[in-house]
Write a protein that holds these residues in place. Structure first.
Motif, PDB file in Angstrom:
ATOM      1  N   GLY A  51     -38.140  20.464 -47.549  1.00 36.06           N
ATOM      2  CA  GLY A  51     -38.075  20.154 -45.891  1.00 36.06           C
ATOM      3  C   GLY A  51     -39.636  20.038 -45.517  1.00 36.06           C
ATOM      4  N   ASP A  52     -40.488  20.868 -46.247  1.00 34.20           N
ATOM      5  CA  ASP A  52     -41.512  21.362 -45.307  1.00 34.20           C
ATOM      6  C   ASP A  52     -42.634  19.644 -45.161  1.00 34.20           C
ATOM      7  OD1 ASP A  52     -41.179  23.842 -44.683  1.00 34.20           O
ATOM      8  OD2 ASP A  52     -43.180  24.150 -45.749  1.00 34.20           O
ATOM      9  N   GLU A  53     -42.670  19.479 -43.672  1.00 32.54           N
ATOM     10  CA  GLU A  53     -42.881  17.144 -43.300  1.00 32.54           C
ATOM     11  C   GLU A  53     -44.109  17.944 -42.274  1.00 32.54           C
ATOM     12  OE1 GLU A  53     -41.242  13.953 -41.118  1.00 32.54           O
ATOM     13  OE2 GLU A  53     -40.193  15.386 -41.804  1.00 32.54           O
ATOM     14  N   TRP A  54     -45.703  17.261 -42.725  1.00 31.04           N
ATOM     15  CA  TRP A  54     -46.656  17.609 -41.887  1.00 31.04           C
ATOM     16  C   TRP A  54     -47.360  16.023 -41.804  1.00 31.04           C
ATOM     17  CZ3 TRP A  54     -45.669  19.071 -46.717  1.00 31.04           C
ATOM     18  CH2 TRP A  54     -46.723  18.374 -48.345  1.00 31.04           C
ATOM     19  N   LEU A  55     -47.812  16.006 -41.060  1.00 32.34           N
ATOM     20  CA  LEU A  55     -48.792  15.036 -40.981  1.00 32.34           C
ATOM     21  C   LEU A  55     -50.250  15.623 -40.582  1.00 32.34           C
ATOM     22  CD1 LEU A  55     -49.975  12.208 -38.783  1.00 32.34           C
ATOM     23  CD2 LEU A  55     -50.151  13.571 -37.012  1.00 32.34           C
ATOM     24  N   VAL A  56     -51.026  14.917 -41.667  1.00 39.06           N
ATOM     25  CA  VAL A  56     -52.889  14.900 -41.680  1.00 39.06           C
ATOM     26  C   VAL A  56     -53.490  14.552 -40.288  1.00 39.06           C
ATOM     27  CG1 VAL A  56     -54.814  14.982 -43.346  1.00 39.06           C
ATOM     28  CG2 VAL A  56     -51.895  15.333 -44.143  1.00 39.06           C
ATOM     29  N   ARG A  57     -53.674  15.489 -39.811  1.00 37.36           N
ATOM     30  CA  ARG A  57     -54.928  15.228 -38.837  1.00 37.36           C
ATOM     31  C   ARG A  57     -56.012  13.968 -39.143  1.00 37.36           C
ATOM     32  NH1 ARG A  57     -55.878  20.908 -35.802  1.00 37.36           N
ATOM     33  NH2 ARG A  57     -53.661  21.359 -36.259  1.00 37.36           N
ATOM     34  N   ALA A  58     -56.269  14.148 -40.127  1.00 41.14           N
ATOM     35  CA  ALA A  58     -57.765  13.387 -40.551  1.00 41.14           C
ATOM     36  C   ALA A  58     -57.455  12.169 -41.290  1.00 41.14           C
ATOM     37  CB  ALA A  58     -58.622  14.046 -41.721  1.00 41.14           C
ATOM     38  N   THR A  59     -56.061  11.708 -41.221  1.00 37.57           N
ATOM     39  CA  THR A  59     -56.058  10.345 -42.037  1.00 37.57           C
ATOM     40  C   THR A  59     -54.803   9.608 -41.459  1.00 37.57           C
ATOM     41  OG1 THR A  59     -54.641  11.334 -43.822  1.00 37.57           O
ATOM     42  CG2 THR A  59     -56.769  11.028 -44.327  1.00 37.57           C
ATOM     43  N   GLY A  60     -53.806  10.260 -40.630  1.00 37.23           N
ATOM     44  CA  GLY A  60     -52.569   9.986 -40.405  1.00 37.23           C
ATOM     45  C   GLY A  60     -51.773   9.568 -41.006  1.00 37.23           C
ATOM     46  N   ASP A  61     -51.282  10.201 -42.423  1.00 40.70           N
ATOM     47  CA  ASP A  61     -50.887  10.159 -43.230  1.00 40.70           C
ATOM     48  C   ASP A  61     -49.322  11.150 -42.881  1.00 40.70           C
ATOM     49  OD1 ASP A  61     -51.511   8.027 -44.519  1.00 40.70           O
ATOM     50  OD2 ASP A  61     -52.617   9.029 -45.987  1.00 40.70           O
ATOM     51  N   ARG A  62     -48.357  11.428 -43.037  1.00 39.11           N
ATOM     52  CA  ARG A  62     -46.933  12.324 -42.939  1.00 39.11           C
ATOM     53  C   ARG A  62     -46.561  12.387 -44.575  1.00 39.11           C
ATOM     54  NH1 ARG A  62     -45.777  13.688 -39.073  1.00 39.11           N
ATOM     55  NH2 ARG A  62     -44.902  13.354 -37.317  1.00 39.11           N
ATOM     56  N   PHE A  63     -46.159  13.332 -44.737  1.00 37.52           N
ATOM     57  CA  PHE A  63     -46.098  13.916 -46.409  1.00 37.52           C
ATOM     58  C   PHE A  63     -44.851  14.874 -45.774  1.00 37.52           C
ATOM     59  CE2 PHE A  63     -49.903  12.986 -47.038  1.00 37.52           C
ATOM     60  CZ  PHE A  63     -50.504  12.568 -48.629  1.00 37.52           C
ATOM     61  N   LYS A  64     -43.905  14.990 -47.258  1.00 40.86           N
ATOM     62  CA  LYS A  64     -42.525  16.028 -46.879  1.00 40.86           C
ATOM     63  C   LYS A  64     -42.579  16.787 -48.162  1.00 40.86           C
ATOM     64  CE  LYS A  64     -37.946  16.237 -45.302  1.00 40.86           C
ATOM     65  NZ  LYS A  64     -36.968  15.680 -44.484  1.00 40.86           N
ATOM     66  N   VAL A  65     -41.722  17.879 -48.402  1.00 43.16           N
ATOM     67  CA  VAL A  65     -41.344  18.040 -49.848  1.00 43.16           C
ATOM     68  C   VAL A  65     -40.840  17.722 -49.869  1.00 43.16           C
ATOM     69  CG1 VAL A  65     -41.283  19.867 -51.154  1.00 43.16           C
ATOM     70  CG2 VAL A  65     -42.709  20.389 -49.581  1.00 43.16           C
TER      71      VAL A  65
END
Length: 72
Positions: free
Chosen positions: A40-54
């Motif tokens: 359920g963890d979700e995060w935004l990578v600041r350098a690329t703007g990509d969003r990921f989620k487990v």
């Protein structure tokens, strides 16, 4: 490190996190990468703007946006 994820992860000497997602090396971030990554963890990578989620024990790319300013 064992995070019990299906996604292959590694960390560089610069403390950047990378993962093999859909057959490609994906930059997962530095400080924004959740430790330990959990369902359920979700995060935004600041350098690329990509969003990921487990999701189901696997890290998945769920979106791409604009880069986030350094002061954010």
């Amino acid at each position: 490190m064992a995070f019990y994820l299906k996604t292959k992860l590694w960390q560089t000497g610069a403390l950047d996190w990378w993962g093999m997602i859909d057959g490609e090396d994906q930059y997962l971030g530095n400080r924004e990468f959740p430790l330990p990554p959990e369902e359920g963890d979700e995060w935004l990578v600041r350098a690329t703007g990509d969003r990921f989620k487990v999701i189901d024990g696997e890290i998945r790319k769920i979106g791409t946006g604009e880069q986030v300013p350094e002061y954010w």
